[in-house]
Design a protein around this motif. Sequence first.
Motif, short mmCIF file in Angstrom:
data_model
loop_
_atom_site.label_atom_id
_atom_site.label_comp_id
_atom_site.label_asym_id
_atom_site.label_seq_id
_atom_site.Cartn_x
_atom_site.Cartn_y
_atom_site.Cartn_z
N ASP A 137 93.08 95.40 82.37
CA ASP A 137 93.71 96.73 82.38
C ASP A 137 92.93 97.70 81.49
N TYR A 138 92.50 97.22 80.34
CA TYR A 138 91.71 98.07 79.45
C TYR A 138 90.39 98.45 80.11
N LEU A 139 89.77 97.50 80.79
CA LEU A 139 88.51 97.78 81.48
C LEU A 139 88.71 98.85 82.55
N GLN A 140 89.83 98.75 83.26
CA GLN A 140 90.11 99.75 84.30
C GLN A 140 90.27 101.14 83.68
N ARG A 141 90.98 101.24 82.57
CA ARG A 141 91.15 102.54 81.89
C ARG A 141 89.82 103.06 81.36
N LEU A 142 89.02 102.16 80.80
CA LEU A 142 87.72 102.55 80.27
C LEU A 142 86.82 103.10 81.37
N LEU A 143 86.79 102.43 82.50
CA LEU A 143 85.96 102.90 83.61
C LEU A 143 86.48 104.22 84.18
N THR A 144 87.78 104.39 84.19
CA THR A 144 88.35 105.67 84.64
C THR A 144 87.92 106.80 83.72
#
Length: 183
Positions: A137-144
């Motif tokens: 989930d953190y990776l998804q937010r970071l990429l966003t």
Amino acid sequence: MDDALLDPLAWLQARAEADPVRLRVLQGLARRAAAQTGALRERLVARLVQRAGAAPVPLPARPAAPPASPLATLVAGLQAAGPELRNVAVHRRTWGALRVQRRLAEVSAPVPEHLGPLNSQVLVARALQQLQGLAPDYLQRLLTQLDTLAALAPLAAAAEVDKTPKSPKPARPPARKAAPRKR
């Protein structure tokens, strides 16, 4: 006033008062008057009778509700849009996961071996792979956030171009100090 002088609380209870705040103020004044004796009691009872007989002060009118902002209108329209938007919200997480997988595939493309273990491209690929396993989930937010910054970069560059002066004026030479005259 004679009844009020004998028992201020009973006198006040016999009167009908519609405003609860005004009634509390008058009750407090009646309690103070009941606890006193002599001239002070007479003054407090006179004030109680005066306040009880005075016309209630009208409350200030509330300002009219401000017109709905454009954002509030848009939110109300989106909430009334129906099941189409709810379906979009349901599938947003799936689309996000697919986007993360696509980005990781781009980053994890074969890196040449001769770059070495401390090359930034190799380190970023390893960090993102580790992050996917530890906190997806953190990776998804970071990429966003990174995608948003990448989309804003051209706008920032255009703003910098607009700030530069079109016809810069040549700088003035520094003023020379006049040498003191000798007489």
